[in-house]
Design an enzyme around this catalytic site. Structure first.
Site, short mmCIF file in Angstrom:
data_model
loop_
_atom_site.label_atom_id
_atom_site.label_comp_id
_atom_site.label_asym_id
_atom_site.label_seq_id
_atom_site.Cartn_x
_atom_site.Cartn_y
_atom_site.Cartn_z
N TYR A 96 -12.23 -2.68 -3.39
CA TYR A 96 -12.83 -2.68 -2.06
C TYR A 96 -14.36 -2.77 -2.11
CZ TYR A 96 -8.33 -1.47 0.05
OH TYR A 96 -7.03 -1.48 0.48
N HIS A 109 -1.62 -5.54 1.48
CA HIS A 109 -2.89 -6.25 1.27
C HIS A 109 -2.57 -7.60 0.66
CE1 HIS A 109 -6.90 -7.30 -0.15
NE2 HIS A 109 -6.30 -7.65 -1.27
N GLU A 159 -9.04 -10.42 -7.72
CA GLU A 159 -8.07 -9.33 -7.59
C GLU A 159 -6.98 -9.40 -8.66
OE1 GLU A 159 -8.69 -8.48 -2.83
OE2 GLU A 159 -6.99 -9.72 -3.45
N ASN A 212 -1.54 -0.19 7.41
CA ASN A 212 -1.04 -1.54 7.71
C ASN A 212 -0.19 -2.14 6.58
OD1 ASN A 212 -3.03 -2.32 5.91
ND2 ASN A 212 -4.25 -3.43 7.42
N LYS A 249 0.83 -1.20 0.00
CA LYS A 249 0.00 0.00 0.00
C LYS A 249 0.87 1.27 0.00
CE LYS A 249 -3.71 -2.34 2.52
NZ LYS A 249 -4.51 -2.31 3.76
#
Length: 151
Positions: A51, A117, A128, A114, A11
């Site tokens: 998402y 992913h 994905e 975080n 990310k």
């Protein structure tokens, strides 16, 4: 066990913090094969599709805003049990609950930042991978040390 593929993305916080090599290295050291890699700043449309499962959740717009805020390193990894193994390498979604030794346990502090992913299952991985990559962007190759990775 059969070969499978999974989608992993570093990310914007992981990219900005210079963690690309560290994260790539963990997957390579584990013995997985990198078959797709690119860096891009995701469009809002791509982020909303990615998402989409969270579209009715209060944090949806924040996820979209964050993932589109800077470059992301998108990857496809291949190997036996790679989906489950990647999830273990990545660690719990909430970094403070992630075990030491996992990517999030070692490199992240806050759930909103975080670092990484990873697909959470085979259906998600297929979705994905197809969302982020064209078929011609995936490279099927044989590592010279393949015989040393698996029986």
């Amino acid at each position: 066990m059969t070969l499978e593929r999974t989608f992993v993305a570093i990310k914007p916080d992981g990219v900005q913090r210079g963690l690309i090599a560290e994260i790539l290295g963990r997957f390579e050291t584990k013995g997985f094969k990198l078959v797709g890699l690119k860096q891009l700043t995701p469009s809002k449309e791509l982020a909303e599709k990615h998402y989409g499962v969270h579209k009715d959740r209060p944090f949806f717009s924040g996820l979209v805003d964050f993932i589109t805020s800077g470059p992301v390193v998108a990857m496809v990894w291949e190997g036996e049990g790679v989906i489950a193994s990647a999830r273990k390498l990545i660690g719990a979604t909430k970094p403070l609950e992630a075990e030491p030794g996992t990517i999030r346990g070692d490199l992240a502090v806050n759930i909103g930042r975080n670092v990484i992913h990873g697909s959470d299952g085979s259906d998600t991985a297929v979705f994905e991978i197809n969302l982020w990559f064209q078929e011609n962007e995936l490279v099927d190759w044989n590592p010279s040390d393949q015989a040393w990775r698996v029986e």
